[in-house]
Design a protein around this motif. Structure first.
Motif, PDB file in Angstrom:
ATOM      1  N   LEU A 127     -12.525   9.441  -0.637  1.00 10.20           N
ATOM      2  CA  LEU A 127     -11.840  10.318  -0.606  1.00 10.20           C
ATOM      3  C   LEU A 127     -12.837  11.525  -0.185  1.00 10.20           C
ATOM      4  O   LEU A 127     -14.222  11.449  -0.772  1.00 10.20           O
ATOM      5  N   SER A 128     -12.748  12.062   0.921  1.00 11.48           N
ATOM      6  CA  SER A 128     -13.056  12.809   1.298  1.00 11.48           C
ATOM      7  C   SER A 128     -14.281  14.203   0.404  1.00 11.48           C
ATOM      8  O   SER A 128     -15.259  14.534   0.633  1.00 11.48           O
ATOM      9  N   GLN A 154      -6.991  21.356  -0.196  1.00 12.82           N
ATOM     10  CA  GLN A 154      -6.895  20.033  -0.904  1.00 12.82           C
ATOM     11  C   GLN A 154      -5.655  19.813  -1.162  1.00 12.82           C
ATOM     12  O   GLN A 154      -5.180  18.630  -1.579  1.00 12.82           O
ATOM     13  N   SER A 155      -4.824  20.272  -2.018  1.00 12.97           N
ATOM     14  CA  SER A 155      -3.578  20.065  -2.913  1.00 12.97           C
ATOM     15  C   SER A 155      -2.203  20.438  -0.906  1.00 12.97           C
ATOM     16  O   SER A 155      -1.429  19.429  -1.816  1.00 12.97           O
ATOM     17  N   SER A 156      -2.540  20.735  -0.419  1.00 16.02           N
ATOM     18  CA  SER A 156      -1.474  20.059   0.839  1.00 16.02           C
ATOM     19  C   SER A 156      -1.820  18.788   1.179  1.00 16.02           C
ATOM     20  O   SER A 156      -1.159  18.236   1.870  1.00 16.02           O
ATOM     21  N   LYS A 157      -2.865  18.172   0.871  1.00 13.30           N
ATOM     22  CA  LYS A 157      -3.186  17.072   1.553  1.00 13.30           C
ATOM     23  C   LYS A 157      -3.157  16.053   0.530  1.00 13.30           C
ATOM     24  O   LYS A 157      -1.851  14.544   1.138  1.00 13.30           O
ATOM     25  N   LEU A 200      -8.972  16.917  -6.523  1.00 10.30           N
ATOM     26  CA  LEU A 200      -8.818  18.828  -6.734  1.00 10.30           C
ATOM     27  C   LEU A 200      -9.361  19.448  -7.494  1.00 10.30           C
ATOM     28  O   LEU A 200     -10.247  20.329  -6.608  1.00 10.30           O
ATOM     29  N   CYS A 201     -10.537  18.461  -7.967  1.00  9.55           N
ATOM     30  CA  CYS A 201     -11.380  19.334  -8.680  1.00  9.55           C
ATOM     31  C   CYS A 201     -12.667  19.033  -8.122  1.00  9.55           C
ATOM     32  O   CYS A 201     -13.801  20.025  -8.023  1.00  9.55           O
ATOM     33  N   ALA A 202     -12.743  17.701  -7.230  1.00  4.80           N
ATOM     34  CA  ALA A 202     -13.892  17.787  -5.830  1.00  4.80           C
ATOM     35  C   ALA A 202     -14.240  18.534  -5.310  1.00  4.80           C
ATOM     36  O   ALA A 202     -14.977  19.368  -5.018  1.00  4.80           O
ATOM     37  N   ALA A 203     -12.914  18.841  -4.723  1.00  4.71           N
ATOM     38  CA  ALA A 203     -12.700  20.287  -3.241  1.00  4.71           C
ATOM     39  C   ALA A 203     -13.267  21.104  -4.010  1.00  4.71           C
ATOM     40  O   ALA A 203     -14.601  21.780  -3.487  1.00  4.71           O
TER      41      ALA A 203
END
Ligand SMILES: Cc1ncc(COP(=O)(O)O)c(C=O)c1O
Length: 396
Positions: free
Chosen positions: A82-83, A67-70, A287-290
């Motif tokens: 948001l996916s 996620q942090s790369s997106k 990030l937290c949702a991922a």
């Protein structure tokens, strides 16, 4: 020589008590926390009910990396598709009853409580709230209003008006629930009271009374869900479904995330009159949702609730000692009653010395809190039993 981290911690970070554990943590992995001297501590409390999968689980790290790369924050909650949020909502929808099909993502447990109380007032048009004695739902002013403890809230009054308290497990008290009541909020299993399970039939009686009076039933599973009780969600153990379910703590897998979950019909009240009935900037942070998706997905795939009863039996059967008055337990979660706070404090310190992190409870300070990651192995628990009994033996 520079000022020690410990001094800065004590001087420049706000303290919540005059007795912090003050371990200086270097890293954490799996079941263990490591201090700056390289000492390992088996985390027997999961960061107070958060690290159900242990620390830095590979699935969580992978989710963070991907996620942090997106993208990280893009927009306040509720505006963009948001996916990570969508995937999480979809997975929750698959595992929850059909009536809990709509999730509002927030930052914390307390915010989930705040949102749920507002939702209940808005939906019912009523203002009275009923909460349980010895319940803890958070420390913000709304959530703190639900506490009956004058010690914890007296100096912060006035808090929210129109809150009544009932005794958990006392069916006679349910008469207080009326057509004036917006919601009843209770923990499915009382956490800070020292792991108190509902008696047989109690939650059914609460459910019936709420349905009869048009009162919304809010179940706080901020500590109780995600396999801890041997069920994915604790309410499944007791055969009822709440109108609003609250999640936080372990929900984000180590990152901050909370949720109040209800039906689309009830939740849609927050959309109009007033529009934006609850607003949050960071709620549902991508990030937290991922990591929340990775957590739930892992728990489901690994069926982590499966071993809970077997593992808890090792503790229950092994922890027999004259200093142990009784043990309350529900799944892999227990309160070991030692009779007095001074003894609890000594045991907490001596357990640290023996390489275990344990703690006490807010409203049950004479008991030791046990709530290890669900990934703990049976041998770890057997060793803990031996070492815990040795700690008790070593105290006069
Ligand atoms: C049962 C319960 N509800 C609500 C909360 C509040 O959660 P947070 O600390 O994330 O605000 C807690 C925190 O300990 C809790 O145990």
């Amino acid at each position: 020589m520079g000022i020690s981290h410990r001094n800065i911690f004590l001087q420049n970070l706000a303290q919540t008590s005059d007795m912090p554990l003050a371990l200086e943590i270097e890293r954490a992995e799996g079941l263990y926390l490591y201090d700056t001297e390289g000492r390992a501590y088996l985390d027997m409390i999961s960061g107070i009910g958060v690290s159900g999968l242990g620390h830095r689980h590979p699935a969580i790290l992978k989710a963070i990396e991907t996620q942090s790369s997106k993208y990280l924050h893009t927009m306040v909650y509720g505006e963009f598709v948001l996916s990570p949020q969508v995937q999480l909502a979809n997975l929750l929808h698959q595992v929850l009853p059909a009536s809990l099909d709509n999730v509002y993502l927030v930052n914390s447990g307390a915010e989930a409580v705040e949102g749920a109380m507002k939702l209940a007032k808005r939906y019912t048009g009523r203002s009275e709230i009923i909460a349980c004695k010895n319940a803890y739902h958070g420390s913000t002013q709304g959530a703190a209003s639900l506490m009956d403890s004058n010690y914890f809230t007296g100096k912060f009054r006035p808090l929210l008006p129109n809150i009544k308290h009932i005794e958990f497990n006392r069916e006679e008290d349910l008469d207080k629930i009326s057509h004036d009541t917006a919601c009843v909020i209770m923990e499915t299993v009382q956490a800070e009271a020292g792991v108190i399970e509902p008696n047989e039939g109690y939650l059914q009686a609460v459910r019936e009374k709420c349905t009869e009076t048009g009162t919304l039933l809010i179940l706080d599973e901020i500590q109780a869900s995600y396999g801890r009780t041997g069920y994915l969600f604790a309410f499944q153990k007791y055969g009822i479904v709440p109108d609003i379910l609250l999640l936080a703590k372990g929900f984000g897998g180590g990152l901050p995330l909370g949720a109040f979950i209800s039906s689309k019909n009830i939740m849609s009240c927050l959309m109009d009159e007033p529009i934006l009935g609850h607003i949050t900037t960071f709620g549902g942070n991508p990030l937290c949702a991922a990591t929340a998706f990775a957590t739930l997905d892992t728990i489901i795939k690994d069926e982590l609730w499966e071993g809970v009863e077997r593992k808890s039996k090792i503790l229950i059967e092994g922890l027999v000692h004259q200093k142990i008055k009784k043990i309350n337990h529900c799944g892999l979660w227990m309160a070991i009653d030692l009779g007095k706070f001074e003894l609890v404090l000594e045991v907490v310190q001596k357990c640290l010395g023996a390489g275990y992190l344990v703690d006490w409870f807010l409203f049950n300070s004479h008991s030791i809190r046990i709530c290890p990651p669900l990934t703990i192995e049976e041998d770890d628990l057997r060793k803990f039993v031996v070492d815990f009994l040795a700690v008790l033996d070593g105290i006069n």
